[in-house]
Scaffold this motif. Sequence first.
Motif, PDB file in Angstrom:
ATOM      1  N   GLU A  85       0.795  -1.229   0.000  1.00  0.00           N
ATOM      2  CA  GLU A  85       0.000   0.000   0.000  1.00  0.00           C
ATOM      3  C   GLU A  85       0.828   1.279   0.000  1.00  0.00           C
ATOM      4  OE1 GLU A  85      -3.236  -0.074  -0.281  1.00  0.00           O
ATOM      5  OE2 GLU A  85      -3.356  -2.265  -0.204  1.00  0.00           O
ATOM      6  N   ARG A  86       1.921   1.291   0.731  1.00  0.00           N
ATOM      7  CA  ARG A  86       2.659   2.542   0.956  1.00  0.00           C
ATOM      8  C   ARG A  86       3.830   2.686  -0.017  1.00  0.00           C
ATOM      9  NH1 ARG A  86       3.410   1.528   7.278  1.00  0.00           N
ATOM     10  NH2 ARG A  86       3.590  -0.579   6.396  1.00  0.00           N
ATOM     11  N   GLY A  87       3.842   3.833  -0.704  1.00  0.00           N
ATOM     12  CA  GLY A  87       4.900   4.090  -1.665  1.00  0.00           C
ATOM     13  C   GLY A  87       5.194   5.567  -1.789  1.00  0.00           C
ATOM     14  N   TRP A  88       6.341   5.863  -2.424  1.00  0.00           N
ATOM     15  CA  TRP A  88       6.786   7.235  -2.618  1.00  0.00           C
ATOM     16  C   TRP A  88       7.281   7.406  -4.052  1.00  0.00           C
ATOM     17  CZ3 TRP A  88       7.186   4.399   1.691  1.00  0.00           C
ATOM     18  CH2 TRP A  88       6.798   4.971   2.908  1.00  0.00           C
ATOM     19  N   ALA A  89       7.087   8.598  -4.600  1.00  0.00           N
ATOM     20  CA  ALA A  89       7.612   8.956  -5.919  1.00  0.00           C
ATOM     21  C   ALA A  89       8.295  10.304  -5.802  1.00  0.00           C
ATOM     22  CB  ALA A  89       6.498   9.006  -6.955  1.00  0.00           C
ATOM     23  N   VAL A  90       9.369  10.497  -6.584  1.00  0.00           N
ATOM     24  CA  VAL A  90      10.124  11.755  -6.536  1.00  0.00           C
ATOM     25  C   VAL A  90      10.344  12.269  -7.952  1.00  0.00           C
ATOM     26  CG1 VAL A  90      11.307  11.120  -4.394  1.00  0.00           C
ATOM     27  CG2 VAL A  90      12.378  10.594  -6.606  1.00  0.00           C
ATOM     28  N   GLY A  91      10.750  13.543  -8.029  1.00  0.00           N
ATOM     29  CA  GLY A  91      11.000  14.103  -9.349  1.00  0.00           C
ATOM     30  C   GLY A  91      11.569  15.501  -9.310  1.00  0.00           C
ATOM     31  N   HIS A  92      11.330  16.248 -10.377  1.00  0.00           N
ATOM     32  CA  HIS A  92      11.828  17.600 -10.504  1.00  0.00           C
ATOM     33  C   HIS A  92      11.130  18.530  -9.508  1.00  0.00           C
ATOM     34  CE1 HIS A  92      13.991  17.772 -14.618  1.00  0.00           C
ATOM     35  NE2 HIS A  92      14.188  16.615 -14.021  1.00  0.00           N
ATOM     36  N   GLY A  93      11.811  19.622  -9.200  1.00  0.00           N
ATOM     37  CA  GLY A  93      11.248  20.594  -8.278  1.00  0.00           C
ATOM     38  C   GLY A  93      11.272  20.143  -6.839  1.00  0.00           C
ATOM     39  N   GLY A  94      12.023  19.066  -6.532  1.00  0.00           N
ATOM     40  CA  GLY A  94      12.108  18.585  -5.161  1.00  0.00           C
ATOM     41  C   GLY A  94      10.832  17.958  -4.656  1.00  0.00           C
ATOM     42  N   VAL A  95       9.943  17.533  -5.564  1.00  0.00           N
ATOM     43  CA  VAL A  95       8.667  16.980  -5.122  1.00  0.00           C
ATOM     44  C   VAL A  95       8.841  15.554  -4.608  1.00  0.00           C
ATOM     45  CG1 VAL A  95       7.331  18.424  -6.700  1.00  0.00           C
ATOM     46  CG2 VAL A  95       8.007  16.130  -7.403  1.00  0.00           C
TER      47      VAL A  95
ATOM     48  N   TRP B 155      -2.398   9.807  -5.022  1.00  0.00           N
ATOM     49  CA  TRP B 155      -1.141  10.328  -4.494  1.00  0.00           C
ATOM     50  C   TRP B 155      -1.349  11.699  -3.875  1.00  0.00           C
ATOM     51  CZ3 TRP B 155       3.556   7.588  -4.875  1.00  0.00           C
ATOM     52  CH2 TRP B 155       3.470   6.401  -5.599  1.00  0.00           C
ATOM     53  N   GLN B 156      -0.548  11.976  -2.824  1.00  0.00           N
ATOM     54  CA  GLN B 156      -0.548  13.290  -2.189  1.00  0.00           C
ATOM     55  C   GLN B 156       0.859  13.871  -2.243  1.00  0.00           C
ATOM     56  OE1 GLN B 156      -1.803  10.455  -0.163  1.00  0.00           O
ATOM     57  NE2 GLN B 156      -3.620  10.812  -1.443  1.00  0.00           N
ATOM     58  N   LEU B 157       0.941  15.194  -2.318  1.00  0.00           N
ATOM     59  CA  LEU B 157       2.239  15.867  -2.247  1.00  0.00           C
ATOM     60  C   LEU B 157       2.654  15.890  -0.785  1.00  0.00           C
ATOM     61  CD1 LEU B 157       4.541  17.466  -3.552  1.00  0.00           C
ATOM     62  CD2 LEU B 157       3.157  19.532  -3.258  1.00  0.00           C
ATOM     63  N   GLN B 158       3.639  15.054  -0.441  1.00  0.00           N
ATOM     64  CA  GLN B 158       4.065  14.981   0.946  1.00  0.00           C
ATOM     65  C   GLN B 158       4.929  16.175   1.324  1.00  0.00           C
ATOM     66  OE1 GLN B 158       6.610  11.628   2.199  1.00  0.00           O
ATOM     67  NE2 GLN B 158       5.195  11.355   3.905  1.00  0.00           N
ATOM     68  N   THR B 159       5.829  16.562   0.426  1.00  0.00           N
ATOM     69  CA  THR B 159       6.670  17.729   0.682  1.00  0.00           C
ATOM     70  C   THR B 159       7.316  18.190  -0.620  1.00  0.00           C
ATOM     71  OG1 THR B 159       8.422  18.621   2.115  1.00  0.00           O
ATOM     72  CG2 THR B 159       8.814  16.472   1.135  1.00  0.00           C
ATOM     73  N   THR B 160       7.769  19.428  -0.617  1.00  0.00           N
ATOM     74  CA  THR B 160       8.626  19.964  -1.679  1.00  0.00           C
ATOM     75  C   THR B 160       9.904  20.434  -1.003  1.00  0.00           C
ATOM     76  OG1 THR B 160       6.718  20.696  -2.979  1.00  0.00           O
ATOM     77  CG2 THR B 160       8.857  21.655  -3.528  1.00  0.00           C
ATOM     78  N   LEU B 161      11.015  19.796  -1.298  1.00  0.00           N
ATOM     79  CA  LEU B 161      12.265  20.098  -0.615  1.00  0.00           C
ATOM     80  C   LEU B 161      12.754  21.494  -0.960  1.00  0.00           C
ATOM     81  CD1 LEU B 161      14.108  16.689  -1.086  1.00  0.00           C
ATOM     82  CD2 LEU B 161      12.930  17.516   0.956  1.00  0.00           C
ATOM     83  N   ASP B 162      13.389  22.138   0.002  1.00  0.00           N
ATOM     84  CA  ASP B 162      13.956  23.469  -0.218  1.00  0.00           C
ATOM     85  C   ASP B 162      14.929  23.455  -1.397  1.00  0.00           C
ATOM     86  OD1 ASP B 162      12.530  24.370   1.917  1.00  0.00           O
ATOM     87  OD2 ASP B 162      14.193  24.242   3.345  1.00  0.00           O
TER      88      ASP B 162
END
Length: 325
Positions: free
Chosen positions: A99-109, A120-127
Amino acid sequence: MKKTMQIGRTVVGLCLAASAVAFAAAPADAARNTTAVAAMKARLAAKVPVTGIARAGNALIAVGDYGTIVRSTDEGKTWQQAEVPVSALLTAVHFVDDERGWAVGHGGVILVTSDGGANWQLQTTLDEKPVLLSVHFTDAQRGYAVGAYGVAFVTADGGRNWAPMAVGSGHDADLHLNHVFATREGALFLAAETGVAFRSTDRGGHWTKLATGVSGSLWSGLERSNGEVVLLGMSGRVIASRDGGNTWQVRETGTEQSLTSAIALPNGGMIIVGAGGVVLRGNGDGPMQLEIRPDRQNLAAVMAAPTGAVVVAGQLGVERLAPAR
């Protein structure tokens, strides 16, 4: 920011093994917008450029450009587009359970899902909005995200908070970190530029630069069922270590195309994919069988369903791989 985006697009283009896969550099304003605009629903979502695939129980999840995430529950025969709150280029995806997963990409998403990849939810956008290229969780709480210019982050609370993680030093501090993965014994490995790889045996607290003996970017890696660690990259290069990364041997592949992704098979073999439609299959330590797909598309990812059906993905989207002849 603009320079980071340009380099990040270059890295992803090479991970698709292609100067022909042209992810145009986006200006800073456009980059920011992609983290605020939801992915557009598309009838042919499974045919956008795809950069990564993961398995969540019986489902296959693929991520790619324009914030696209597609999901298959029938071994890759059909795909449904997931609800995604960003339209940024997504580069990698990883599930820690069904059930639990993560995806990453451009813009620090960093995106998170708790329903097997359907929503999917936006968990954070890295500085500083770095270009992230790989994500891996060792359990539901501890995870790692790495990317261009040596950026590396670690979380100990399921991704709610991320802290910078020092990997390389000196010149090596700015190397693009292309792929992070863990072995069954808990060692972490990083495939990076210029033949460099790193290893951590203390959950990312300290990293050791490994003497791989090769040059050229390493794009990906995995642990085989026998415990052997394998890294792959430019010029058809495959290197393997049976002592946890202390020494490495070069494996013959019969191709000079960049190799971008691999899966380990239960029988001890591997399937490796790469540029120009390259598919390599092997059932052990002997020579690998080289195939060139007729479409010659640049492949970025490969994954097997629980039944053994194999799906490949790249510049033309996702599709099932024909069985070996």
